[in-house]
Design a protein around this motif. Structure first.
Motif, PDB file in Angstrom:
ATOM      1  N   TYR A  83       0.794  -1.417  -0.063  1.00  0.00           N
ATOM      2  CA  TYR A  83      -0.014   0.059   0.111  1.00  0.00           C
ATOM      3  C   TYR A  83       0.880   1.337  -0.026  1.00  0.00           C
ATOM      4  O   TYR A  83       2.271   1.147   0.510  1.00  0.00           O
ATOM      5  N   PHE A  84       0.329   2.455  -0.289  1.00  0.00           N
ATOM      6  CA  PHE A  84       0.704   3.746  -0.062  1.00  0.00           C
ATOM      7  C   PHE A  84      -0.336   4.675   0.274  1.00  0.00           C
ATOM      8  O   PHE A  84      -1.105   4.521  -0.055  1.00  0.00           O
ATOM      9  N   GLY A  85       0.332   5.724   0.744  1.00  0.00           N
ATOM     10  CA  GLY A  85      -0.705   6.807   1.423  1.00  0.00           C
ATOM     11  C   GLY A  85      -0.557   6.749   2.949  1.00  0.00           C
ATOM     12  O   GLY A  85       0.398   6.217   3.700  1.00  0.00           O
ATOM     13  N   ALA A  86      -1.765   6.977   3.354  1.00  0.00           N
ATOM     14  CA  ALA A  86      -1.798   7.417   4.974  1.00  0.00           C
ATOM     15  C   ALA A  86      -1.570   6.043   5.876  1.00  0.00           C
ATOM     16  O   ALA A  86      -1.873   4.949   5.153  1.00  0.00           O
ATOM     17  N   GLU A  87      -0.922   6.083   6.822  1.00  0.00           N
ATOM     18  CA  GLU A  87      -0.995   5.164   7.761  1.00  0.00           C
ATOM     19  C   GLU A  87      -2.021   4.852   8.749  1.00  0.00           C
ATOM     20  O   GLU A  87      -2.402   3.798   8.946  1.00  0.00           O
ATOM     21  N   ASN A  88      -2.824   5.979   8.872  1.00  0.00           N
ATOM     22  CA  ASN A  88      -4.220   5.641   9.682  1.00  0.00           C
ATOM     23  C   ASN A  88      -5.210   6.554   8.643  1.00  0.00           C
ATOM     24  O   ASN A  88      -5.759   7.585   8.918  1.00  0.00           O
ATOM     25  N   PRO A  89      -5.808   5.920   7.614  1.00  0.00           N
ATOM     26  CA  PRO A  89      -6.502   6.261   6.587  1.00  0.00           C
ATOM     27  C   PRO A  89      -7.994   6.894   6.925  1.00  0.00           C
ATOM     28  O   PRO A  89      -8.218   5.948   7.934  1.00  0.00           O
ATOM     29  N   LYS A  90      -8.292   7.822   6.426  1.00  0.00           N
ATOM     30  CA  LYS A  90      -9.799   7.961   6.539  1.00  0.00           C
ATOM     31  C   LYS A  90     -10.749   7.343   5.429  1.00  0.00           C
ATOM     32  O   LYS A  90     -12.076   7.202   5.677  1.00  0.00           O
ATOM     33  N   LEU A  91      -9.898   6.969   4.556  1.00  0.00           N
ATOM     34  CA  LEU A  91     -10.521   6.179   3.350  1.00  0.00           C
ATOM     35  C   LEU A  91      -9.429   5.254   2.671  1.00  0.00           C
ATOM     36  O   LEU A  91      -8.153   5.747   2.467  1.00  0.00           O
ATOM     37  N   THR A  92      -9.676   4.128   2.365  1.00  0.00           N
ATOM     38  CA  THR A  92      -9.048   3.146   1.693  1.00  0.00           C
ATOM     39  C   THR A  92      -9.393   2.688   0.545  1.00  0.00           C
ATOM     40  O   THR A  92     -10.590   2.088   0.405  1.00  0.00           O
ATOM     41  N   ILE A  94      -9.142  -0.043  -2.596  1.00  0.00           N
ATOM     42  CA  ILE A  94      -8.538  -1.147  -2.925  1.00  0.00           C
ATOM     43  C   ILE A  94      -8.434  -1.222  -4.544  1.00  0.00           C
ATOM     44  O   ILE A  94      -9.172  -1.030  -5.238  1.00  0.00           O
ATOM     45  N   ASN A  95      -7.226  -1.481  -5.080  1.00  0.00           N
ATOM     46  CA  ASN A  95      -6.877  -1.382  -6.397  1.00  0.00           C
ATOM     47  C   ASN A  95      -6.148  -2.679  -6.997  1.00  0.00           C
ATOM     48  O   ASN A  95      -5.214  -2.964  -6.554  1.00  0.00           O
ATOM     49  N   PHE A  96      -7.220  -3.397  -7.569  1.00  0.00           N
ATOM     50  CA  PHE A  96      -6.707  -4.732  -8.089  1.00  0.00           C
ATOM     51  C   PHE A  96      -6.002  -4.271  -9.522  1.00  0.00           C
ATOM     52  O   PHE A  96      -6.576  -3.901 -10.456  1.00  0.00           O
ATOM     53  N   THR A  97      -4.830  -4.781  -9.478  1.00  0.00           N
ATOM     54  CA  THR A  97      -3.895  -4.124 -10.457  1.00  0.00           C
ATOM     55  C   THR A  97      -2.851  -5.207 -10.849  1.00  0.00           C
ATOM     56  O   THR A  97      -2.361  -6.308 -10.313  1.00  0.00           O
ATOM     57  N   ASP A  98      -2.288  -5.041 -12.123  1.00  0.00           N
ATOM     58  CA  ASP A  98      -1.297  -5.845 -12.908  1.00  0.00           C
ATOM     59  C   ASP A  98      -0.336  -4.994 -13.563  1.00  0.00           C
ATOM     60  O   ASP A  98      -0.517  -4.267 -14.237  1.00  0.00           O
ATOM     61  N   PRO A 119      -3.918  13.454   1.124  1.00  0.00           N
ATOM     62  CA  PRO A 119      -2.903  12.602   2.022  1.00  0.00           C
ATOM     63  C   PRO A 119      -3.701  11.690   2.938  1.00  0.00           C
ATOM     64  O   PRO A 119      -2.888  10.850   3.855  1.00  0.00           O
ATOM     65  N   GLU A 120      -4.905  11.793   3.374  1.00  0.00           N
ATOM     66  CA  GLU A 120      -5.478  10.942   4.379  1.00  0.00           C
ATOM     67  C   GLU A 120      -6.094   9.510   3.878  1.00  0.00           C
ATOM     68  O   GLU A 120      -6.600   9.137   4.526  1.00  0.00           O
ATOM     69  N   ILE A 121      -5.887   9.376   2.502  1.00  0.00           N
ATOM     70  CA  ILE A 121      -6.359   8.004   2.071  1.00  0.00           C
ATOM     71  C   ILE A 121      -5.231   7.124   1.744  1.00  0.00           C
ATOM     72  O   ILE A 121      -3.974   7.495   1.620  1.00  0.00           O
ATOM     73  N   ARG A 122      -5.437   6.026   1.770  1.00  0.00           N
ATOM     74  CA  ARG A 122      -4.305   5.053   1.434  1.00  0.00           C
ATOM     75  C   ARG A 122      -5.103   4.263   0.238  1.00  0.00           C
ATOM     76  O   ARG A 122      -6.066   3.820   0.155  1.00  0.00           O
ATOM     77  N   VAL A 123      -3.857   3.702  -0.657  1.00  0.00           N
ATOM     78  CA  VAL A 123      -4.256   2.720  -1.898  1.00  0.00           C
ATOM     79  C   VAL A 123      -3.632   1.479  -1.471  1.00  0.00           C
ATOM     80  O   VAL A 123      -2.250   1.484  -1.299  1.00  0.00           O
ATOM     81  N   VAL A 124      -4.452   0.265  -1.353  1.00  0.00           N
ATOM     82  CA  VAL A 124      -4.055  -1.043  -1.275  1.00  0.00           C
ATOM     83  C   VAL A 124      -3.974  -1.600  -2.652  1.00  0.00           C
ATOM     84  O   VAL A 124      -4.829  -1.616  -3.374  1.00  0.00           O
ATOM     85  N   ASN A 125      -2.775  -1.923  -3.008  1.00  0.00           N
ATOM     86  CA  ASN A 125      -2.459  -2.819  -4.418  1.00  0.00           C
ATOM     87  C   ASN A 125      -2.760  -4.121  -4.166  1.00  0.00           C
ATOM     88  O   ASN A 125      -1.740  -4.791  -3.530  1.00  0.00           O
ATOM     89  N   VAL A 126      -3.755  -4.690  -4.954  1.00  0.00           N
ATOM     90  CA  VAL A 126      -4.032  -6.187  -4.738  1.00  0.00           C
ATOM     91  C   VAL A 126      -3.430  -6.794  -6.127  1.00  0.00           C
ATOM     92  O   VAL A 126      -3.863  -6.611  -7.287  1.00  0.00           O
ATOM     93  N   LEU A 127      -2.276  -7.273  -6.071  1.00  0.00           N
ATOM     94  CA  LEU A 127      -1.287  -7.694  -7.251  1.00  0.00           C
ATOM     95  C   LEU A 127      -2.149  -8.946  -8.030  1.00  0.00           C
ATOM     96  O   LEU A 127      -2.259  -9.940  -7.121  1.00  0.00           O
ATOM     97  N   LEU A 128      -2.074  -8.804  -9.224  1.00  0.00           N
ATOM     98  CA  LEU A 128      -2.610 -10.001 -10.152  1.00  0.00           C
ATOM     99  C   LEU A 128      -1.483 -10.095 -11.410  1.00  0.00           C
ATOM    100  O   LEU A 128      -1.287  -9.432 -11.928  1.00  0.00           O
TER     101      LEU A 128
END
Length: 241
Positions: A83-92, A94-98, A119-128
């Motif tokens: 992931y990248f972005g906030a450590e304590n996010p207000k919004l996360t 989810i990014n399914f990505t390749d 900067p208060e959000i986080r993006v989690v990369n779910v790798l495929l």
């Protein structure tokens, strides 16, 4: 008549989805509901098939909610997912990505842009690794390699991720070896069962959600398949926040 039924069904389904509450209905949607009611009164033969379509749609929504609830911690609170972005996010998000998907690469710049703006959000990369199951000449793929870097060489992950997303075309052994050499992550090219199992689980959830291709996003309670421009992405984020 078939096209009329389809139009009414889609409109009503979207408006009556459990993800849309009464307070969310806009004046335009209220007008549409009135029009739908009139169409059904004038065409009563549409009522039974529309009811069936609506029930099927809503059952599907409940199924999606169950899948997301069951896998919530795996997607949102899993330290194995990069992931990248906030450590304590207000919004996360989810990014399914390749790493070999051209539209994922286009979306990447938009995600980087929104992180800077929010900067208060986080993006989690779910790798495929859908575009390339195995890198020719190597015993790994981009997802396994990136996940190894995330776990073993965490401080180097951002640069590895950036370099892999920066290549406009599909990766090959030459491009991956060059990235590994530049970032001194050659040892992470050796796959392991843990990463293979993680990617397999990623693929299972992706399939259960009925998604067909990357990129695909989950923002709040909305699932967005396909590429979305940064401008639209920002609107959705602002709404969720």
């Amino acid at each position: 008549m078939k096209s009329l039924l389809l139009s009414v069904s889609i409109t009503a389904s979207l408006l009556l989805s459990p993800l849309v509450s009464a307070k969310d209905i806009t004046p335009i949607q209220k007008k549409q509901l009135t029009e739908i009611s009139g169409l059904l009164r004038d065409n009563p033969e549409l009522i039974n098939p529309l009811h069936s379509n609506l029930k099927q749609y809503l059952d599907g929504q409940k199924s999606l909610e169950t899948i997301l609830k069951t896998n919530h911690d795996y997607l949102y609170n899993n330290p194995q997912q990069p992931y990248f972005g906030a450590e304590n996010p207000k919004l996360t998000i989810i990014n399914f990505t390749d790493y070999n998907c051209p539209y994922c690469k286009r979306l990447e710049s938009g995600l980087v842009g929104v992180i800077k703006k929010y900067p208060e959000i986080r993006v989690v990369n779910v790798l495929l690794p859908f575009q390339q199951r195995m890198i020719p000449g190597l015993k790994t793929n981009t997802a396994w390699y990136a996940l190894n870097v995330w776990e073993n060489d965490h401080s180097k992950f951002a640069e590895v991720h950036r370099l892999m997303m920066a290549k406009p075309s599909r990766h090959d052994s030459s491009s991956i070896m060059k990235i590994a050499e530049l970032t001194k992550t050659q040892k992470d090219l050796t796959p392991n069962q843990k990463k293979m199992a993680l990617v397999e689980k990623n693929e299972q959830i992706f399939s259960q959600l009925g998604l067909r291709g990357t990129p695909s996003l989950i923002i709040g309670n909305e699932i967005i398949p396909g590429f979305i421009p940064q401008e639209d992405l920002e609107k959705m984020i602002a709404k969720q926040l």
